[in-house]
Write a protein that holds these residues in place. Sequence first.
Motif, PDB file in Angstrom:
ATOM      1  N   GLU A  86      63.437  14.632  33.176  1.00 42.90           N
ATOM      2  CA  GLU A  86      63.925  15.159  33.102  1.00 42.90           C
ATOM      3  C   GLU A  86      63.538  16.294  32.808  1.00 42.90           C
ATOM      4  OE1 GLU A  86      68.450  13.600  31.006  1.00 42.90           O
ATOM      5  OE2 GLU A  86      67.632  15.610  29.805  1.00 42.90           O
ATOM      6  N   PHE A  87      64.816  17.584  33.014  1.00 36.02           N
ATOM      7  CA  PHE A  87      63.965  18.796  32.103  1.00 36.02           C
ATOM      8  C   PHE A  87      65.654  19.834  32.332  1.00 36.02           C
ATOM      9  CE2 PHE A  87      62.707  23.262  33.023  1.00 36.02           C
ATOM     10  CZ  PHE A  87      62.000  23.626  32.336  1.00 36.02           C
ATOM     11  N   TRP A  88      65.825  20.076  31.288  1.00 38.82           N
ATOM     12  CA  TRP A  88      66.665  20.813  31.230  1.00 38.82           C
ATOM     13  C   TRP A  88      68.060  20.225  31.474  1.00 38.82           C
ATOM     14  CZ3 TRP A  88      67.086  25.169  28.331  1.00 38.82           C
ATOM     15  CH2 TRP A  88      68.249  25.953  28.460  1.00 38.82           C
ATOM     16  N   GLY A  89      68.326  19.364  31.333  1.00 37.13           N
ATOM     17  CA  GLY A  89      69.127  18.138  31.936  1.00 37.13           C
ATOM     18  C   GLY A  89      69.302  18.166  33.167  1.00 37.13           C
ATOM     19  N   LEU A  90      68.645  18.420  34.178  1.00 32.87           N
ATOM     20  CA  LEU A  90      68.572  17.930  35.426  1.00 32.87           C
ATOM     21  C   LEU A  90      67.225  17.158  35.957  1.00 32.87           C
ATOM     22  CD1 LEU A  90      68.303  21.445  36.261  1.00 32.87           C
ATOM     23  CD2 LEU A  90      70.652  19.900  36.113  1.00 32.87           C
ATOM     24  N   GLU A  91      67.438  15.626  37.098  1.00 32.65           N
ATOM     25  CA  GLU A  91      66.110  15.210  37.128  1.00 32.65           C
ATOM     26  C   GLU A  91      65.807  15.615  38.231  1.00 32.65           C
ATOM     27  OE1 GLU A  91      67.218  10.500  37.150  1.00 32.65           O
ATOM     28  OE2 GLU A  91      66.201  11.247  39.737  1.00 32.65           O
ATOM     29  N   PHE A  92      64.143  15.869  37.720  1.00 32.84           N
ATOM     30  CA  PHE A  92      62.848  16.078  38.740  1.00 32.84           C
ATOM     31  C   PHE A  92      61.995  14.822  39.381  1.00 32.84           C
ATOM     32  CE2 PHE A  92      64.426  19.701  36.828  1.00 32.84           C
ATOM     33  CZ  PHE A  92      64.274  20.757  37.493  1.00 32.84           C
ATOM     34  N   GLU A  93      61.510  14.808  40.523  1.00 28.79           N
ATOM     35  CA  GLU A  93      61.259  14.383  41.695  1.00 28.79           C
ATOM     36  C   GLU A  93      60.083  15.251  41.387  1.00 28.79           C
ATOM     37  OE1 GLU A  93      60.658  14.350  45.180  1.00 28.79           O
ATOM     38  OE2 GLU A  93      58.685  13.224  46.025  1.00 28.79           O
ATOM     39  N   VAL A  94      59.021  13.896  40.647  1.00 22.69           N
ATOM     40  CA  VAL A  94      57.218  14.239  40.018  1.00 22.69           C
ATOM     41  C   VAL A  94      56.447  13.225  41.179  1.00 22.69           C
ATOM     42  CG1 VAL A  94      55.956  13.517  38.248  1.00 22.69           C
ATOM     43  CG2 VAL A  94      58.062  14.608  37.709  1.00 22.69           C
ATOM     44  N   THR A  95      55.341  13.765  41.742  1.00 23.97           N
ATOM     45  CA  THR A  95      54.391  13.200  41.678  1.00 23.97           C
ATOM     46  C   THR A  95      53.129  13.686  41.098  1.00 23.97           C
ATOM     47  OG1 THR A  95      53.688  14.248  43.668  1.00 23.97           O
ATOM     48  CG2 THR A  95      55.590  13.279  44.182  1.00 23.97           C
ATOM     49  N   PRO A  96      51.727  12.030  42.282  1.00 19.86           N
ATOM     50  CA  PRO A  96      50.782  12.850  41.654  1.00 19.86           C
ATOM     51  C   PRO A  96      50.445  14.608  41.787  1.00 19.86           C
ATOM     52  CG  PRO A  96      50.598  11.173  42.116  1.00 19.86           C
ATOM     53  CD  PRO A  96      51.927  11.478  42.443  1.00 19.86           C
ATOM     54  N   ASP A  97      51.103  15.493  42.597  1.00 22.39           N
ATOM     55  CA  ASP A  97      51.087  16.757  42.727  1.00 22.39           C
ATOM     56  C   ASP A  97      51.307  17.817  41.814  1.00 22.39           C
ATOM     57  OD1 ASP A  97      49.470  15.677  45.149  1.00 22.39           O
ATOM     58  OD2 ASP A  97      51.119  15.558  46.225  1.00 22.39           O
ATOM     59  N   VAL A  98      51.924  17.557  41.182  1.00 16.83           N
ATOM     60  CA  VAL A  98      52.590  18.837  40.231  1.00 16.83           C
ATOM     61  C   VAL A  98      52.914  18.072  39.328  1.00 16.83           C
ATOM     62  CG1 VAL A  98      54.455  19.115  41.772  1.00 16.83           C
ATOM     63  CG2 VAL A  98      55.466  17.378  40.274  1.00 16.83           C
ATOM     64  N   LEU A  99      52.099  19.066  37.852  1.00 17.86           N
ATOM     65  CA  LEU A  99      52.933  18.573  36.576  1.00 17.86           C
ATOM     66  C   LEU A  99      54.484  18.373  36.091  1.00 17.86           C
ATOM     67  CD1 LEU A  99      50.479  19.954  34.470  1.00 17.86           C
ATOM     68  CD2 LEU A  99      52.890  20.822  33.306  1.00 17.86           C
ATOM     69  N   ILE A 100      53.713  17.014  35.643  1.00 20.09           N
ATOM     70  CA  ILE A 100      54.715  16.733  34.214  1.00 20.09           C
ATOM     71  C   ILE A 100      55.889  17.425  33.660  1.00 20.09           C
ATOM     72  CG2 ILE A 100      56.260  14.919  33.601  1.00 20.09           C
ATOM     73  CD1 ILE A 100      53.766  13.100  34.240  1.00 20.09           C
ATOM     74  N   PRO A 101      56.653  17.484  34.232  1.00 20.04           N
ATOM     75  CA  PRO A 101      57.304  19.263  33.610  1.00 20.04           C
ATOM     76  C   PRO A 101      57.772  18.896  31.372  1.00 20.04           C
ATOM     77  CG  PRO A 101      58.702  18.421  35.052  1.00 20.04           C
ATOM     78  CD  PRO A 101      58.059  17.478  35.560  1.00 20.04           C
ATOM     79  N   ARG A 102      57.179  19.220  30.919  1.00 17.64           N
ATOM     80  CA  ARG A 102      57.547  18.933  29.034  1.00 17.64           C
ATOM     81  C   ARG A 102      58.215  19.832  28.763  1.00 17.64           C
ATOM     82  NH1 ARG A 102      53.087  16.959  31.757  1.00 17.64           N
ATOM     83  NH2 ARG A 102      51.015  16.396  30.619  1.00 17.64           N
ATOM     84  N   PRO A 103      59.320  19.229  27.247  1.00 18.47           N
ATOM     85  CA  PRO A 103      59.904  19.880  26.762  1.00 18.47           C
ATOM     86  C   PRO A 103      59.900  21.189  26.277  1.00 18.47           C
ATOM     87  CG  PRO A 103      58.834  17.192  26.279  1.00 18.47           C
ATOM     88  CD  PRO A 103      58.405  17.497  26.731  1.00 18.47           C
ATOM     89  N   GLU A 104      58.573  21.260  25.661  1.00 16.80           N
ATOM     90  CA  GLU A 104      57.864  22.548  25.221  1.00 16.80           C
ATOM     91  C   GLU A 104      58.595  23.593  27.088  1.00 16.80           C
ATOM     92  OE1 GLU A 104      56.067  19.690  25.562  1.00 16.80           O
ATOM     93  OE2 GLU A 104      54.102  20.360  25.623  1.00 16.80           O
ATOM     94  N   THR A 105      58.509  23.400  27.833  1.00 18.28           N
ATOM     95  CA  THR A 105      58.939  24.483  28.842  1.00 18.28           C
ATOM     96  C   THR A 105      60.053  24.859  28.913  1.00 18.28           C
ATOM     97  OG1 THR A 105      56.537  23.427  29.454  1.00 18.28           O
ATOM     98  CG2 THR A 105      58.541  24.715  31.224  1.00 18.28           C
ATOM     99  N   GLU A 106      60.944  24.043  28.569  1.00 14.79           N
ATOM    100  CA  GLU A 106      62.342  25.054  28.091  1.00 14.79           C
ATOM    101  C   GLU A 106      62.922  25.650  27.361  1.00 14.79           C
ATOM    102  OE1 GLU A 106      65.307  21.080  27.056  1.00 14.79           O
ATOM    103  OE2 GLU A 106      64.218  19.938  28.790  1.00 14.79           O
ATOM    104  N   HIS A 107      62.117  25.317  26.910  1.00 12.45           N
ATOM    105  CA  HIS A 107      61.784  26.800  25.121  1.00 12.45           C
ATOM    106  C   HIS A 107      61.614  28.255  26.737  1.00 12.45           C
ATOM    107  CE1 HIS A 107      61.548  25.269  21.928  1.00 12.45           C
ATOM    108  NE2 HIS A 107      60.596  24.611  21.717  1.00 12.45           N
ATOM    109  N   VAL A 108      60.743  28.470  27.732  1.00 11.85           N
ATOM    110  CA  VAL A 108      60.573  29.604  28.349  1.00 11.85           C
ATOM    111  C   VAL A 108      62.109  29.967  29.555  1.00 11.85           C
ATOM    112  CG1 VAL A 108      59.897  30.346  30.626  1.00 11.85           C
ATOM    113  CG2 VAL A 108      57.601  28.758  29.485  1.00 11.85           C
ATOM    114  N   ILE A 109      63.089  28.934  29.525  1.00 16.06           N
ATOM    115  CA  ILE A 109      64.482  28.824  30.202  1.00 16.06           C
ATOM    116  C   ILE A 109      64.993  29.601  29.162  1.00 16.06           C
ATOM    117  CG2 ILE A 109      65.872  27.620  30.508  1.00 16.06           C
ATOM    118  CD1 ILE A 109      63.180  27.538  32.903  1.00 16.06           C
ATOM    119  N   GLU A 110      64.802  28.896  27.608  1.00 18.68           N
ATOM    120  CA  GLU A 110      65.386  29.688  26.666  1.00 18.68           C
ATOM    121  C   GLU A 110      65.702  30.872  26.760  1.00 18.68           C
ATOM    122  OE1 GLU A 110      65.980  25.325  23.645  1.00 18.68           O
ATOM    123  OE2 GLU A 110      64.959  26.750  23.210  1.00 18.68           O
ATOM    124  N   VAL A 111      64.790  31.449  26.160  1.00 16.45           N
ATOM    125  CA  VAL A 111      63.683  32.986  25.384  1.00 16.45           C
ATOM    126  C   VAL A 111      64.484  33.760  26.935  1.00 16.45           C
ATOM    127  CG1 VAL A 111      61.933  34.592  26.076  1.00 16.45           C
ATOM    128  CG2 VAL A 111      62.294  32.016  24.677  1.00 16.45           C
TER     129      VAL A 111
END
Length: 329
Positions: A86-111
Motif C-alpha cells: 500500500e502507498f498513499w492509501g492505494l494498493e500497488f502491484e509489486v514484483t522483484p523488478d521494482v522498489l517496494i514503495p516506502r512510507p517515507e516517499t509519501e512525504h514527496v507527495i505531501e510536499v
Amino acid sequence: MNYTKPKTMDVRTAFKNGITQLREADVPSFTLAAELLLLHVLGRNRTWLYAHPEEIITDIDAQRFFELIARRAAGEPTQHLTGKQEFWGLEFEVTPDVLIPRPETEHVIEVALDRLALRELRAGRPQKSTGEGLQIADIGTGSGCIAIALAKELPAANFVATDISPAALAVARRNAQRHAVADRIDFREANLLSPVGAQHVAPLLGKIQNSAPPASHESQVTGHESRPFHLIASNPPYIGRREAPSLPREVRDHEPHSALFGGEEGYELYADLISQAARHLKPGGLLVLELGHNSLPAVQPLLEASAWTNVGVTNDLAGIPRVLAAERL
Ligand SMILES: C[S@@+](CC[C@H](N)C(=O)[O-])C[C@H]1O[C@@H](n2cnc3c(N)ncnc32)[C@H](O)[C@@H]1O
C-alpha cells in the motif's frame, strides 16, 4: 527448521506457528509478516482473522502458508510473496523488478501537493487544484507510485514517468491501469529525462507539447516549450554501494540494485537530475526530490541560487531530512 504440521489446524495455531518460525529466523516485524501472509493465503481481512481464531484452515491453505513462511524466513520480502504494497492509501502491484514503495516517499507527495497549493494561492486561484493544464514528470518511476498517487490527487494533470528499467515500466503501466490513470501517464524508458538511445529529449516530450494548456497557464507556457514541466518529482536511487554490506538481506538480495544504488557514495545521480530538471522546468516550476539518509549536505549545494529559489527541506517521521524542494527561477 523442521516443522510437522498437525492433521488439522486452526487459524490461531497456524498464526502462532508462523510467528514462531519468523521470530526464530530473525525476521523484522515477524508478527506483522505472519499476519500479512496468512491473510494473503486465506483471502481474508484482519477483522476476520482475529474474530475467527478457531476456524479450521484447509490442508492446501496450511501448506501454502507454511511455504510462504519458509520463503520469508529465508529472506524474501513479504511484499514479494503477497505481490502488493500500500502507498498513499492505494494498493500497488509489486514484483522483484521494482522498489517496494516506502512510507517515507509519501512525504514527496505531501510536499508536491503543498507546494502546488501554495502556487495556486499565490496566483489567486482556488487552493485545491484539479491539476488542469499541469505537466508533471516522475523520474525513476519504479512501481509508478509517485506519478499514480499524484494523478489520483490531480485528476486533470498529465504526466511523463520515466525509468531506465523496461521491466519496472511494465509494472508501473499495470498499476496505472489498476488505478484508472493510464490515459494520463506517458511511461517512457529513459535515462532520467533523456530517451534511451536518443540524442535529444524532444521525442520524450512530444505528447506533452501537443497538449494545449488552458488559459490560466498560458503565460508560463508561451516561449518556454522546451521547458514543459510545472513539477518534476523523483525518488532516485540514493544508497551508496559501500553501504551494501550493512543493508538488510531483504533489501540487498531481493530489491533491484538499479533502484537502490546511486553510486559508490549514493548521491551521484542528483547532479544530473538537478541539471536536467533545470532545463525542463518552466519558470516557477517545482522540483521535489527524495533524499537518502545522509544526502542533504551533498545535494542541497547543487541548487544554485542563480537557478533556484524557495529551497525547503522536509524531515521524515524519524527526523531525517527526506525531501528537498525548490522552485525554478
Ligand atoms: C528508488 S527507486 C524509486 C521507485 C519509485 N519512484 C518509488 O518511489 O518507489 C529508483 C528508480 O529509478 C530507476 N532509475 C535508476 N537509474 C535511473 C536513470 N538513470 N534514469 C531513470 N530511471 C532510473 C530505477 O530503475 C528505479 O525504478
